[in-house]
Motif scaffolding. Structure first.
Motif, mmCIF file in Angstrom:
data_model
loop_
_atom_site.group_PDB
_atom_site.id
_atom_site.type_symbol
_atom_site.label_atom_id
_atom_site.label_comp_id
_atom_site.label_asym_id
_atom_site.label_seq_id
_atom_site.Cartn_x
_atom_site.Cartn_y
_atom_site.Cartn_z
ATOM 1 N N THR A 30 10.320 5.746 -5.780
ATOM 2 C CA THR A 30 9.732 5.224 -7.137
ATOM 3 C C THR A 30 10.752 5.586 -8.216
ATOM 4 O O THR A 30 10.973 4.730 -9.157
ATOM 5 C CB THR A 30 8.243 5.861 -7.254
ATOM 6 O OG1 THR A 30 7.281 5.345 -6.330
ATOM 7 C CG2 THR A 30 7.619 5.574 -8.847
ATOM 8 N N GLY A 85 5.242 9.160 -11.667
ATOM 9 C CA GLY A 85 5.252 8.625 -10.268
ATOM 10 C C GLY A 85 3.841 8.723 -9.741
ATOM 11 O O GLY A 85 3.282 7.794 -8.947
ATOM 12 N N ILE A 86 3.000 9.754 -9.741
ATOM 13 C CA ILE A 86 1.820 9.854 -9.064
ATOM 14 C C ILE A 86 0.645 10.131 -10.200
ATOM 15 O O ILE A 86 1.060 10.952 -11.232
ATOM 16 C CB ILE A 86 1.904 10.840 -7.696
ATOM 17 C CG1 ILE A 86 2.428 12.340 -8.310
ATOM 18 C CG2 ILE A 86 2.791 10.130 -6.852
ATOM 19 C CD1 ILE A 86 2.383 13.041 -7.110
ATOM 20 N N THR A 87 -0.411 9.803 -9.795
ATOM 21 C CA THR A 87 -1.668 10.227 -10.826
ATOM 22 C C THR A 87 -1.871 11.620 -11.207
ATOM 23 O O THR A 87 -1.849 11.928 -12.387
ATOM 24 C CB THR A 87 -2.870 9.656 -10.165
ATOM 25 O OG1 THR A 87 -2.985 8.204 -10.173
ATOM 26 C CG2 THR A 87 -4.219 10.206 -10.693
ATOM 27 N N ALA A 136 2.011 5.772 -12.084
ATOM 28 C CA ALA A 136 0.489 5.812 -11.717
ATOM 29 C C ALA A 136 -0.300 5.065 -11.926
ATOM 30 O O ALA A 136 -0.269 4.331 -12.981
ATOM 31 C CB ALA A 136 0.366 7.300 -12.178
ATOM 32 N N THR A 140 -4.115 5.158 -11.215
ATOM 33 C CA THR A 140 -5.854 5.268 -11.486
ATOM 34 C C THR A 140 -6.115 5.097 -12.632
ATOM 35 O O THR A 140 -5.552 5.317 -13.743
ATOM 36 C CB THR A 140 -5.859 7.060 -10.987
ATOM 37 O OG1 THR A 140 -5.522 7.171 -9.757
ATOM 38 C CG2 THR A 140 -7.474 7.230 -11.206
ATOM 39 N N LEU A 188 -5.456 0.198 -9.432
ATOM 40 C CA LEU A 188 -5.807 -0.048 -8.008
ATOM 41 C C LEU A 188 -7.209 -0.930 -7.977
ATOM 42 O O LEU A 188 -7.389 -1.693 -7.228
ATOM 43 C CB LEU A 188 -6.047 1.373 -7.174
ATOM 44 C CG LEU A 188 -4.913 1.752 -6.376
ATOM 45 C CD1 LEU A 188 -4.380 0.663 -5.595
ATOM 46 C CD2 LEU A 188 -3.872 2.228 -7.290
ATOM 47 N N PRO A 242 -6.069 7.300 -6.822
ATOM 48 C CA PRO A 242 -5.745 5.645 -6.580
ATOM 49 C C PRO A 242 -6.270 5.524 -5.404
ATOM 50 O O PRO A 242 -6.844 4.127 -5.237
ATOM 51 C CB PRO A 242 -4.110 5.639 -6.701
ATOM 52 C CG PRO A 242 -3.571 6.718 -6.408
ATOM 53 C CD PRO A 242 -4.604 7.957 -7.014
ATOM 54 N N PHE A 249 -4.921 1.447 1.407
ATOM 55 C CA PHE A 249 -3.883 1.823 0.397
ATOM 56 C C PHE A 249 -3.058 3.070 0.602
ATOM 57 O O PHE A 249 -3.756 3.998 0.940
ATOM 58 C CB PHE A 249 -4.763 2.066 -1.058
ATOM 59 C CG PHE A 249 -3.795 2.707 -2.051
ATOM 60 C CD1 PHE A 249 -2.820 2.284 -2.619
ATOM 61 C CD2 PHE A 249 -3.935 4.262 -2.130
ATOM 62 C CE1 PHE A 249 -2.171 2.931 -3.383
ATOM 63 C CE2 PHE A 249 -3.257 5.003 -2.888
ATOM 64 C CZ PHE A 249 -2.274 4.308 -3.763
ATOM 65 N N PRO A 302 0.462 5.293 -1.102
ATOM 66 C CA PRO A 302 1.398 4.858 -2.502
ATOM 67 C C PRO A 302 2.742 4.259 -1.866
ATOM 68 O O PRO A 302 3.228 4.701 -0.842
ATOM 69 C CB PRO A 302 1.507 6.323 -2.936
ATOM 70 C CG PRO A 302 1.009 7.007 -1.733
ATOM 71 C CD PRO A 302 0.055 6.337 -0.916
ATOM 72 N N ASP A 340 1.113 -2.096 -2.643
ATOM 73 C CA ASP A 340 1.881 -0.864 -2.389
ATOM 74 C C ASP A 340 2.273 -0.685 -1.121
ATOM 75 O O ASP A 340 3.285 -0.148 -0.673
ATOM 76 C CB ASP A 340 0.956 0.360 -2.578
ATOM 77 C CG ASP A 340 0.076 0.178 -4.058
ATOM 78 O OD1 ASP A 340 0.563 0.819 -5.013
ATOM 79 O OD2 ASP A 340 -0.659 -0.652 -4.050
ATOM 80 N N MET A 391 7.397 -1.242 -8.852
ATOM 81 C CA MET A 391 7.729 0.162 -9.951
ATOM 82 C C MET A 391 8.746 -0.217 -10.708
ATOM 83 O O MET A 391 8.622 -0.108 -11.858
ATOM 84 C CB MET A 391 8.037 1.375 -8.866
ATOM 85 C CG MET A 391 7.079 1.832 -8.011
ATOM 86 S SD MET A 391 5.688 2.511 -9.017
ATOM 87 C CE MET A 391 4.628 3.024 -7.905
HETATM 88 C C1 VNL Z 1 0.223 5.822 -7.378
HETATM 89 C C2 VNL Z 1 -0.447 4.566 -7.109
HETATM 90 C C3 VNL Z 1 1.361 6.091 -6.774
HETATM 91 C C4 VNL Z 1 0.190 3.665 -6.540
HETATM 92 C C5 VNL Z 1 2.038 4.962 -6.335
HETATM 93 O O1 VNL Z 1 3.079 5.076 -5.661
HETATM 94 C C6 VNL Z 1 1.410 3.918 -6.008
HETATM 95 C C7 VNL Z 1 -0.527 6.929 -8.092
HETATM 96 C C8 VNL Z 1 4.054 6.278 -5.712
HETATM 97 O O2 VNL Z 1 -1.312 6.590 -9.143
HETATM 98 O O3 VNL Z 1 -0.454 8.040 -7.751
HETATM 99 O O4 VNL Z 1 1.868 2.810 -5.250
#
Ligand code: VNL
Length: 389
Positions: free
Chosen positions: A43, A101-103, A125, A127, A144, A172, A222, A224, A252, A303
């Motif tokens: 990412t 990169g992540i929630t 991210a 969520t 998502l 997510p 799902f 990531p 994803d 991304m």
């Molecule tokens: C998240 C959501 C991260 C979808 C992802 O890849 C993704 C997140 C790093 O919200 O953490 O594909």
């Protein structure tokens, strides 16, 4: 004579201070915090490349301000994201923070954006609740809920009546599970079981064995970006597809960063998502070509496009505020922004600061000897179905 010198010195000093101030005011700093290492490193790699491509194509001066991009690696650790954001805001005096990169990284940082009135452009991210964590959050990635609702509607119309869901056990994933299940059951479908796998270093084997034994019509997944290839490998190795269990997922899983390496076992997998490198617009073709050229043939994924659009939102907000760069003014300028992206037409919902975009249904097919997510249907201008208000 002495007084005169002192006055002269004072004048000189103040002019030095003034010019130092002018230089500082000239540059407009964007702190881009991404996982450049760790589990979600792809990412970071995709997003940094896209941000740099945007700057190469659009120049590094906007409304008289020199754009300075400061990239930091949070190693996919949320506490690190927060610490880096703090340093960027306090020490580097950045005008905007972006990435995430992540929630959990976005959630850990949002209070800092609020306290310091710094726009926080979330380019990864996904969520739903992230935009509600601070009035300074503006999102250019997706949710998502957007992707999962579209997959559920498609499944209901395509002879799939029993489904097991398998998601990463965090924000997510919980959204994907909730919005898929809710829509699918409302359409008369049945959720046989809801499985959650750990976010970090997941071993899918025991979960997939369970699914194989239960034999639903389809498995909805799902995981990531960056984790799809190992899921797909184990799904194929276990002969799940041959056992008549269809794989359906958010995009994803069939991430363009990894898709071509997944092999022909991925052919036919149906997903819902907002971006495919195979999106057939002229703008996207130009984007993919330029991105691949600048990055040794690396194919852009969802991304990359979110970071590219995130830079666009920042550039346009800076233009709209005539280079002023005040946090509140920038966020106001971002609200309601509407433009064409390589993914298609998008806008920023002025009420929620979240992205409104097309969600495409796609199927993995081979084109020119390579695997792509080929779009076969579109839901237009989808707002996040996951907003609580
Ligand atoms: C998240 C959501 C991260 C979808 C992802 O890849 C993704 C997140 C790093 O919200 O953490 O594909």
């Amino acid at each position: 004579m002495k007084t005169c010198n002192i006055l002269r010195l004072a004048a000189l000093t103040s002019s030095l201070i003034f010019s130092a101030g002018a230089i500082a005011a000239d540059s407009f700093k964007i702190g881009l915090i991404l996982p450049m290492t760790g589990q979600q490193a792809s990412t970071g790699r995709q997003e940094e490349a896209a941000a740099r491509l945007y700057m190469a194509q659009h120049g590094d001066t906007v409304a008289g301000r020199k754009i300075e991009l400061i990239v930091k690696d949070d190693t996919t650790v949320p506490d690190m994201t927060k610490r880096l954001a703090q340093e960027l805001i306090v020490n580097d005096k950045v005008n905007v923070i972006a990435g995430f990169g992540i929630t959990p990284s976005a959630m850990a940082t949002a209070p800092l954006a609020t306290q310091s009135k710094t726009p926080m452009v979330v380019t990864a991210a996904a969520t739903s609740s992230i935009t509600e964590a601070s009035p300074y959050v503006v999102r250019t990635s997706f949710t998502l809920a957007q992707a999962s609702v579209s997959v559920a509607n498609w499944a209901g119309k395509n002879k799939i009546s029993k489904v097991i869901t398998l998601v990463s056990d965090y924000g997510p994933g919980k959204d994907a599970e909730k919005y898929f299940s809710q829509t699918f059951t409302a359409n008369g479908g049945q959720i046989v079981e809801s499985l959650r796998v750990p976010l970090m270093n997941p071993d899918f084997a025991p979960f997939l064995q369970k699914v194989r034994d239960a034999k639903p019509d389809a498995l909805f997944v799902f995981v990531p970006s960056g984790s799809g290839a190992s899921l797909m490998k184990q799904f194929i190795e276990r002969g799940m597809d041959k056992a008549g269990i269809k794989l359906i997922a958010t995009g994803d899983v069939t991430d363009d960063d990894q898709l071509n390496g997944m092999g022909d076992g991925a052919l036919g997998v149906v997903t819902g998502h907002h971006y495919s490198a195979a999106h057939p617009s002229k703008m996207n073709k130009d984007f993919v070509k330029a991105f691949e050229k600048a990055n040794n043939g690396m194919r852009p994924n969802f991304m990359a496009v979110a970071a590219y659009d995130g830079m666009h939102v920042i550039y346009e907000a800076l233009k709209a505020t005539k280079g002023e760069g005040d946090g509140d003014a920038l966020v106001t300028a971002m609200k309601g922004m509407k433009f064409e992206s390589p993914r298609g037409p998008i806008s920023i919902d002025p009420d929620t600061r979240d992205i409104v975009q097309n969600i495409y249904m796609r199927k993995v097919e081979k084109q020119h000897g390579q695997l792509y997510n080929i779009e076969f249907d579109v839901l237009k201008d989808v707002k996040d179905p996951g907003k609580t208000k």
